[in-house]
Each structure stands twice: as structure tokens, then as C-alpha cells.
Design an enzyme around this catalytic site. Structure first.
Site, short mmCIF file in Angstrom:
data_model
loop_
_atom_site.label_atom_id
_atom_site.label_comp_id
_atom_site.label_asym_id
_atom_site.label_seq_id
_atom_site.Cartn_x
_atom_site.Cartn_y
_atom_site.Cartn_z
N GLU A 175 0.85 -1.21 0.00
CA GLU A 175 0.00 0.00 0.00
C GLU A 175 0.88 1.25 0.00
O GLU A 175 0.67 2.19 -0.76
CB GLU A 175 -0.91 -0.03 1.23
CG GLU A 175 -1.92 1.10 1.27
CD GLU A 175 -2.87 0.98 2.45
OE1 GLU A 175 -2.63 0.15 3.36
OE2 GLU A 175 -3.87 1.72 2.47
N GLY A 203 -8.36 5.39 7.31
CA GLY A 203 -9.15 5.33 8.53
C GLY A 203 -8.56 4.35 9.52
O GLY A 203 -8.66 4.50 10.72
N ALA A 204 -7.89 3.31 8.97
CA ALA A 204 -7.40 2.25 9.87
C ALA A 204 -5.88 2.11 9.84
O ALA A 204 -5.30 1.48 10.71
CB ALA A 204 -8.05 0.92 9.48
N SER A 205 -5.23 2.70 8.82
CA SER A 205 -3.75 2.66 8.81
C SER A 205 -3.24 3.92 8.15
O SER A 205 -3.99 4.65 7.49
CB SER A 205 -3.24 1.44 8.03
OG SER A 205 -3.37 1.69 6.63
N THR A 206 -1.94 4.16 8.34
CA THR A 206 -1.30 5.29 7.65
C THR A 206 0.06 4.83 7.16
O THR A 206 0.71 3.99 7.79
CB THR A 206 -1.18 6.53 8.57
OG1 THR A 206 -0.77 7.65 7.79
CG2 THR A 206 -0.20 6.30 9.72
N GLN A 207 0.46 5.35 5.96
CA GLN A 207 1.71 4.91 5.34
C GLN A 207 2.62 6.12 5.10
O GLN A 207 2.16 7.21 4.82
CB GLN A 207 1.43 4.25 3.97
CG GLN A 207 0.81 2.88 4.03
CD GLN A 207 -0.64 2.90 4.52
OE1 GLN A 207 -0.97 2.28 5.52
NE2 GLN A 207 -1.49 3.64 3.86
#
Ligand SMILES: O=c1[nH]cnc2c1ncn2[C@@H]1O[C@H](COP(=O)(O)OP(=O)(O)O)[C@@H](O)[C@H]1O
Ligand SMILES: [Ca+2]
EC number: 3.6.1.5
Length: 492
Positions: A175, A203-207
């Protein structure tokens, strides 16, 4: 003895077979040139090829249709987003208890794609579904339910006329890396050395993904992705923080101590909420108090600085076994280069009117502090058209973004100014989907496509010059270049 016509042509020493040859070649070249020019300019019906990617995010699913010129299918054509469709309803992970509905929810957008892609292209058009952190969390919680959702989604997509290539969960690394590919492909940076870092907030992860000269992958191989694109080698640093998408962090912040009167929500905000909903995520389940009432009233007291302290409590800055870390013991090399921040970074900062990073970071914080201290009634009056769910959370989300960037990733006021909050680049959404499709369809060659010595137009102009020189020679050959000074002009 005929003094005119063909004889006269041969009589003049300048009318040798050579001049005839030159004339013929010159004329052929000009005719060829005109033909090429006419054909080239003739507006051929543009023949395009298409690809479709469904982004099954934790909060929603979106469909993107990409197109590229068919005659440039040898990966030299520009792939562009030609259409997008936002699927109604929540992300597919929300259908765990009724997986069939996950498949049905995609039908409207798929019908739209059938209308958008020319029917003669349908069966050759690849169709992908990639799921991100919402399904990663469901898979952790209940892998059977996750499999059933994918089963239902796959059955639904197989009914479409397109060439369905499968539905799967992307790893956080994919991702992050494909988001980086998209940003640099669209920004034409893959043919240069200096690339743009990618910041993706879901909303549930950040990269976070970027190329750093100081990073060779040896210190933390899991954070290293190597690409060879257009003849350039890129050693990319990437990390995906599961549970650090803004919706999950909100749950973590609410589940902390003193969550009842919340500095991240406006004064006057008061909503009764259900602990069950709050705690039904692997991100917060371990924070669940032993005995908690079913419901609680979530009251706002709007204070940016206290909110920043509350948000900081979800980060762990203590452990780091590497030379340097971002947070939670994750290795991160020194930030380098410009960055594109997209998805929720853009939605939130655009709403708050804080996308101008030429504004000093301190002023951005002060603007956000003013916004957070505005009473809820005023906020609602100022933004009548905004969904209340989003409207109530912008103070929290903005504070989370600034805290994540500065305390988490160590952006300073100087490097913060190198971030661009973006939704699209040249008409295509910034996000992992384009990079994902480019990779799966091998449309970014490892080696630079052999650029023709001359661009097409160059060939045409070279032919033009040759043709004109030849023709000029022919015309000139009809008259001696320099009249023989002894020869009186002949009156013919
Ligand atoms: O218009 C908007 N305003 C504010 N937030 C938005 C808007 N549109 C989407 N979002 C938020 O952006 C985020 C998108 O996350 P996504 O669904 O991609 O999750 P993921 O990438 O973690 O799987 C969600 O938090 C969603 O609420
Ligand atoms: Ca996303």
C-alpha cells in the site's frame, strides 16, 4: 531534331539522368511526406485500453477506471484516470455479518464501468480489487468472516464482463510502495533521480514512503522495497502503521483515561456512544476496561493543546532499537525530499483550509487551536452542508495529522513546508490504486523504453529537409548555377 520536349531535356548538359533521378526522388519524397503528414494529422479514432481497480478501504470502497492509448501499449503511453465511482455504504469489512451485501454493494459502480468502458474492450479490461487496513483488521479478528467477504466480493465481480484478476488484501508495504509509485508516475519523476515521498492517511492505517540516500535497507529490511523503473534503481523506505488511520486513533484516544470530557471535540458537543462499538476493533480491544458501562456520553471541551497531549498518548516514543525511529520502535531514516500527502490528509487539511504549507507550522497550529476552541453550535452554523460525522471530528483529525507529522515522523517547521496536500495529480487521484495496476500490468518497464533518436516529428522534418534539398537541386539543375560568363543568355 525536335528542339522541344524530351530531346531538349537531354540536350542541356544539366539535364543528365542524374537530374532526372534527383527530380524523381525529390518528388517521391515530397509525395511521401505529404501523405505521412495527412495521415498523421487525420484524427484517427483514439483507440484506448482500460484497467479497473477497486480500492476497498476501511471506511469506503472506490472504483477507478484508467485508460491509455492502445497503440502505445508497449508501456510508453501515459496511463490516466478517466472515471471514478464512490461505492455507497461502508467499507467491505463492515459486512462481516452479512458478506453477500459486500458483493451487492459493488454492483452500482460496476454497472457504471460497463457503460464507461467501450463494450468491445470489456473482456480484455483487467479488473482488480485491493483491500487495505479495514480487511487486515477483520482478518486478525475473524479470518473466516474475512474469507467469506472476499468470497462474496469475488462472486459479484466475476459476474462483470471484465477480466477479473482477483480480490486480495494488500500488505501495508504494498500500500505504501504503490502510493509512492502513483505519485511519482503522475508527477513524471520516475525518469529523474529526485522523487517525491508519499504520505497516505486512511481510517485504519497510515503509510509513509520515501527514497532516502541514508537508507540502504540493511538496518531494517522489512522497511525496504527495491524498484527498477525506467532504468533507475530506487531503494524505497516504507512503513504502514496499522491502527494509526485516523478512525482507529480516535477510538484509542476515546478509550484512554478521561475520555468522557474530550479536548479534541468542540465545546457544547455531547453525544451518547456505545462502548461496544468503540471497542470492537483489535486496535483498542486491549484497552477495554474490565467493567465498562454499555454507553457513555462523549462531551467536548475544545482545547487544541490538551488534545495534542491526548493524541500523543497513543504514540510510544520510548523504545527504539535502531539508530533512529519514528514511533512505536519503528526505524525511520532521515526525511528527504518533497512529499505528497493524500487521502484523509487532504480531506481534513483542505476542510480546515490549512493546505498552504508556505504558512509557518506555528501559524498552522494557532489556526487549528482557534478552530478547536470554536463552540460546536457555531461550527454547525458555519458548515451547514458538511456531514456531522466528519464535521465533529475535524478538530481531532487536524490535531492528529499535525502530531503524527511533527512528533511521529519528525517533520520540522522547515521540512513541513516541503509537504503538498494533494487530492489528484493531473486529473488522477493520488493513492495506491494506479501504482498497483501499473505494476500488475507491467506498464512501467524496468529499463528505459528505447527513446527514438529523433522524436516522430524529427523524422518528418529530416525527410522534409532532404526532399526540399533534392527538389532544390533539381530545380537548380535546370539552370546552370553560374551562367558561363562567355555564354550570352539564350532566348528560348
Ligand atoms: O470528505 C471527507 N472528509 C473527512 N474525511 C474523509 C472524507 N472522505 C473520506 N474521509 C476519511 O478518509 C479516510 C479514508 O480511509 P480509507 O477508507 O482509505 O481507510 P484505509 O486506507 O485505512 O483502509 C477515512 O477516515 C474516511 O473517514
Ligand atoms: Ca486508503
Amino acid at each position: 531534331n525536335d528542339q522541344t520536349g524530351l530531346y531538349s531535356v537531354f540536350r542541356n548538359p544539366w539535364h543528365t539522368p542524374l537530374t532526372i533521378f534527383i527530380a524523381v526522388v525529390g518528388v517521391i519524397a515530397i509525395v511521401a511526406l505529404v501523405t505521412v503528414a495527412v495521415l498523421q494529422n487525420k484524427p484517427l479514432i483514439p483507440k484506448y485500453k482500460y484497467g479497473i481497480v477497486l480500492d476497498a478501504g476501511s471506511s469506503h470502497t472506490a472504483m477507478y477506471i484508467y485508460e491509455w492509448p492502445a497503440e502505445k501499449d508497449n508501456n510508453t503511453g501515459r496511463v490516466e484516470q478517466t472515471h471514478s465511482c464512490k461505492v455507497k455504504g461502508p467499507g467491505i469489512s463492515s459486512y462481516a455479518s452479512d458478506p453477500k451485501k459486500a458483493g451487492q454493494s459493488l454492483q452500482v459502480c460496476m454497472k457504471e464501468a460497463e457503460r464507461f468502458v467501450p463494450s468491445e474492450r470489456h473482456e480484455e479490461t483487467p479488473l482488480y480489487l485491493g483491500a487495505t487496513a479495514g480487511m487486515r483488521l477483520l482478518n486478525i479478528e475473524n479470518s473466516t468472516a474475512s474469507d467469506q467477504v472476499f468470497q462474496a466480493v469475488s462472486e459479484s465481480l466475476q459476474k462483470s464482463p471484465f477480466s477479473f484478476q482477483g480480490a486480495r488484501i494488500l500488505s501495508g508495504q504494498e500500500e505504501g510502495a504503490f502510493g509512492w509509485v502513483t505519485v511519482n508516475y503522475l508527477d513524471d519523476r520516475l525518469k529523474q533521480v529526485c522523487t517525491t515521498g508519499a504520505l497516505d492517511l486512511g481510517g485504519a492505517s497510515t503509510q509513509i514512503s520515501f527514497v532516502s540516500d541514508a537508507f540502504d535497507g540493511s538496518e531494517s529490511p522489512n522497511n525496504s522495497v527495491n524498484f527498477r523503473l525506467y532504468g533507475n534503481d530506487y531503494n524505497l523506505y516504507t512503513h504502514s502503521f496499522l491502527c494509526y488511520g485516523k478512525d482507529q486513533v480516535l477510538r484509542m484516544a476515546l478509550s484512554g483515561p478521561g475520555s468522557i470530557s474530550d479536548p479534541c471535540f468542540h465545546n457544547g458537543y455531547s453525544e451518547s456512544k456505545n462502548y461496544m462499538t468503540l471497542y470492537n476493533s483489535p486496535c483498542v480491544s486491549k484497552r477495554k476496561p474490565v467493567s465498562s458501562p454499555a454507553d457513555f456520553t462523549h462531551v467536548g471541551k475544545g482545547n487544541f493543546y490538551q488534545c495534542q497531549e491526548l493524541v500523543k498518548s497513543v504514540f510510544d516514543f520510548t523504545q527504539c532499537k535502531y539508530t533512529q525511529c519514528s514511533f512505536n520502535g519503528v526505524y525511520q531514516p532521515t526525511l528527504q525530499g518533497p512529499f505528497g500527502a493524500f487521502s484523509a490528509y487532504y480531506f481534513v487539511m483542505n476542510f480546515l483550509n490549512l493546505t498552504d504549507t508556505s504558512v509557518p507550522l506555528q501559524s498552522v497550529k494557532e489556526a487549528l487551536a482557534r478552530y478547536c476552541s470554536t463552540p460546536w453550535e457555531t461550527i454547525k452554523k458555519q458548515h451547514p452542508g458538511i456531514k456531522l460525522k466528519y464535521l465533529a471530528e475535524y478538530c481531532f483529525s487536524g490535531t492528529y495529522i499535525l502530531t503524527l507529522l511533527t512528533e511521529g515522523y519528525n517533520f520540522t517547521s522547515e521540512t513541513f513546508s516541503k509537504i503538498r496536500f494533494i487530492k489528484q495529480i493531473k486529473g488522477s487521484d493520488a493513492g495506491w490504486t494506479l501504482g498497483y495496476m501499473l505494476n500488475l500490468t507491467n506498464m512501467i518497464p524496468a529499463e528505459a523504453p528505447d527513446t527514438p533518436l529523433l522524436p516522430h516529428a524529427g523524422y518528418v522534418s529530416v525527410i522534409t529537409v532532404i526532399a526540399l534539398v533534392l527538389f532544390l537541386l533539381f530545380v537548380l539543375s535546370l539552370r546552370p548555377l553560374w551562367p558561363r560568363c562567355s555564354q550570352k543568355p539564350q532566348i528560348v
